[in-house]
Design an enzyme around this catalytic site. Structure first.
Site, PDB file in Angstrom:
ATOM      1  CG  PHE A 126      -1.794   1.205   1.311  1.00 22.85           C
ATOM      2  CD1 PHE A 126      -2.759   1.459   0.339  1.00 22.85           C
ATOM      3  CD2 PHE A 126      -1.638   2.121   2.332  1.00 22.85           C
ATOM      4  CE1 PHE A 126      -3.554   2.600   0.398  1.00 22.85           C
ATOM      5  CE2 PHE A 126      -2.428   3.268   2.401  1.00 22.85           C
ATOM      6  CZ  PHE A 126      -3.394   3.507   1.433  1.00 22.85           C
ATOM      7  CD  GLN A 127      -0.625   6.050   1.068  1.00 23.41           C
ATOM      8  OE1 GLN A 127       0.063   6.216   2.066  1.00 23.41           O
ATOM      9  NE2 GLN A 127      -1.586   6.899   0.720  1.00 23.41           N
TER      10      GLN A 127
END
Lengths: 562, 165
Positions: free
Chosen positions: A113-114
């Protein structure tokens, strides 16, 4: 001094060692530990409303303050939102240190994530970058980053720090001196080459100085002026160099190139010696390369050896810091006989002034607005611009008298640069009046920074040259695409006065020439950010103009020119 | 014209990407590239064969020098140099052709490093001309696969390329 501390604390400690007083940024998951550390620090943090705003603000801060600008952003989208601003700083050689958070080392490379490979993405647009994989690398990387960013040909350096490294503890020995084996900028010009240059100037009959951003960055405007005056050599300045000698100096011919003056372009075309100083022969200046400076010898002084011979064949290359090289040249300089050439350039200047058509009752002309801003803002004001017609009118019609008073996106041509850059410039030089001259298109690209300006009480004055369209695109469509105005209208833009008010700023408008001085006076009297909406004629074009890839002496002066 | 560049770089992650990325984004052509450790394990040597006119090569050298991890760039084409490349060729070979191939191998002072009922692997080291010559001869028997190391080079004599002091 040796102490054990966390990675996040090391970053803040390094910033303190480097005497950084302001950071521009935007928090997020991967930089939470860094922001937690910042919470306890005396360093001022300016929360922009978009990461692009942060990096442009740091850019403006760096240029106005003559120091390294610092940016914080989180991983993934936070980091990728910086990309335009980093590329902008790279093209204009602006010193920045950018700290991005990254996903934890155990997640690296797993599309977590990210997660975004920001060191990979920014490889071609940073002077150097680092992905920290062990806490032990961090102190050295921080010291190297500041050293690399702010020395030689300046530029942005990015350090990507995984979240777990912010939280790990390590020894912090901040290196006082940095020695990087593969990085040794040359500052002193070669004496033999300097002698050759001095001799070439003495022998030249039609010399012209073509100087740019390198003069500003090197702090060499006094030397430039001394060289020009002692040698009686006319001067033309690239966009990045404007202000290096005063715009009303008798030897100044104006800006050269695509929207340059007739005098500057003719002088470069007919010269027998071009003394190029801190410039990189951008295509917007040279026009068609094979006809640029055809009959001229070329001296090229630049701190970056790779710029020499890149676009133009150079006869006398001098690698070094512009200020030091010019000092050495001035000492030995013997003026040549330039009298009749000076008369010639003076004739060009007199016969082809910048002008525009204005009659009583005609719509508001952008050139007039620029000249009025120049009159109202004062000689020492800092002007930032966005990119497009308003930028070129500013370059042409604003009389820059001091180095560093113009901050513009030269190389990358980034719309949306001007306003956040003005915020940064004002924070670096609070004593200065700071104006952003923007287009209605450009301003909307980072309009969210109004919140930054208002919430921090940053006193910048924004002059929107509002022609209701993407003016430069429209101009090219008119001239080169038979008037097919494909998606260049900006109909549907907001009421900028009301928009300013919605953010809690002051909004003013002028739509006739008579209203302009009053609006400017009002803006200067009003504390805090002010947005001025100058509603100008939509069809006004920027002239003179040289069509792309044409020789620069083939100048279109337009219907409203001689 | 072809040039052989010897590039000393810091032995750090990502350095090859920086060099390769520089060449591709600036439109420089790499013909081949070989990388290995030097006497100093902290420093790697890249041997990059490139083509271009003098101006292009000059730009390549300057741009390489701008990379922080690059310690030294030398254009070996400007001096007498030993250039070598190693090539492995898997060639189709059966009982009736094996001895012919063996003869070629001996003539070129190459080596047979693997034999099967239907193929042989030949190891050959040399400069471009030699490798091309043996390849041309072996094509006659049917080349099944080729792997090459890329060129490595050292200048002749006792002079050495060192990082800048």
């Amino acid at each position: 001094m040796t102490a054990k501390m966390k990675g996040a604390a090391m970053v803040i400690a390094a910033l303190e060692q480097e005497k950084v007083d302001t950071v521009f940024g935007y928090p997020g998951g991967a930089v939470l530990p860094l922001y937690d550390q910042l919470f306890h620090s005396r360093i001022r943090h300016i929360l922009t409303r978009h990461e692009q705003g942060a990096v442009h603000a740091a850019d403006g801060y760096a240029r106005a303050g003559g120091r390294v600008g610092v940016v914080f952003a989180t991983s993934g989208p936070g980091a990728t939102n910086l990309v335009t601003g980093i590329a902008n700083a790279y093209m204009d050689s602006v010193p920045l240190v950018i700290i991005t958070g990254q996903v934890a080392t155990r997640l690296l490379g797993t599309d977590s994530f990210q997660e975004a490979d920001i060191t990979g993405i920014t490889l071609p647009i940073t002077k150097h970058n680092y992905l920290i994989q062990e806490i032990a690398q961090l102190p050295q990387a921080l010291a190297e980053a500041f050293h690399i960013a702010g020395t030689g040909r300046c530029g942005p350096v990015l350090i990507d720090i995984p979240k777990d490294i912010f939280e790990q503890e390590g020894r912090f020995d901040y290196p006082r001196q940095v020695d990087i084996p593969g990085y040794k900028p040359t500052y002193e010009g070669h004496p033999g080459q300097i002698n050759r240059a001095v001799k070439a100037i003495r022998d030249a009959r039609k010399p012209v100085i073509f100087a740019g951003g390198g003069v500003i960055r090197s702090g060499a405007s006094q030397e430039l002026r001394a060289l020009a005056e002692k040698g009686q050599i006319p001067v033309t300045l690239s966009l990045m160099g404007l202000g290096a000698i005063p715009g009303d100096h008798p030897l100044f011919l104006g800006m050269p190139g695509m929207h340059g003056t007739v005098a500057a372009n003719y002088a470069l075309s007919q010269s027998d010696l071009i003394v190029a100083i801190g410039v990189r022969f951008d295509d917007r200046v040279t026009g068609r390369l094979d006809s640029f400076g055809k009959g001229a010898k070329i001296i090229h002084i630049d701190i970056d050896p790779a710029e020499i011979g890149k676009n133009i064949k150079v006869d006398i290359p001098i690698v070094g810091d512009v200020s030091r090289v010019l000092k050495a040249m001035i000492q030995r300089l013997q003026p040549g006989d330039t009298e009749s050439w000076r008369q010639q350039t003076e004739t060009w200047r007199r016969e082809h002034p910048l002008r525009w058509e204005e009659q009583a009752g005609s719509p508001l002309k952008p050139q007039y607005v620029i000249r009025e801003i120049c009159r109202a803002a004062g000689e020492e004001a800092i002007i930032t611009t966005d990119v497009g017609q308003h930028q070129m009118w500013t370059a042409q019609h604003y009389c820059f008298k001091e180095p560093g008073t113009l901050i513009s996106s030269g190389g990358l041509g980034t719309m949306g640069f001007g306003f956040p850059a003005a915020i940064g410039a004002k924070l670096a030089r609070p004593e200065k009046q700071v104006f952003c001259i923007a287009g209605d298109g450009s301003f909307q690209m980072n309009v969210q920074e109004l919140a930054t300006a208002v919430s921090n009480g940053i006193d910048v004055k924004v002059a929107i040259i509002n022609n209701g369209c993407l003016g430069m695109v429209r101009q090219w469509q008119e001239l080169f695409f038979e008037g097919r105005y494909s998606y260049s209208s900006l109909a549907g833009s907001p009421d900028f006065v009301k928009l300013a008010q919605a953010y809690g700023a002051t909004g003013l408008r002028a739509a006739t020439p008579e209203e302009v001085p009053g609006v400017l006076e009002q803006a200067l009297k009003t504390p805090g950010p002010v947005i001025m909406d100058f509603v100008v004629e939509a069809e006004e074009n920027v002239y003179p103009m040289v069509a792309p890839n044409r020789p620069i002496h083939e100048i279109m002066t337009g219907g409203n020119q001689e | 014209m072809k040039h052989v560049l010897a590039v000393l770089v810091e032995n750090k992650p990502g350095v090859l990407t920086r060099v390769a990325g520089l060449f591709s984004r600036r439109g420089f052509n790499i013909e081949n590239i070989a990388v290995g450790e030097t006497v100093d394990p902290g420093i790697s040597r890249m041997t990059i064969t490139v083509s271009g006119d003098d101006t292009t090569i000059e730009q390549m050298v300057k741009q390489l020098n701008k990379l922080i991890n690059v310690l030294k760039v030398s254009d070996l084409s400007r001096e007498p140099t030993v250039v070598r490349e190693l090539m492995l060729i898997k060639v189709h070979a059966e009982a009736n052709t094996r001895s012919d191939i063996q003869q070629i191998v001996e003539t070129f002072r190459a080596k047979v490093v693997d034999v099967s009922l239907e193929s042989m692997i030949i190891e050959v080291t040399g400069n471009d001309e030699k490798l091309e010559a043996i390849k041309l001869l072996l094509q006659h028997y049917g080349i099944l696969e080729i792997a090459r190391t890329g060129k490595v080079a050292l200048s002749r004599g006792s002079k050495v390329i060192k990082e800048n002091p």
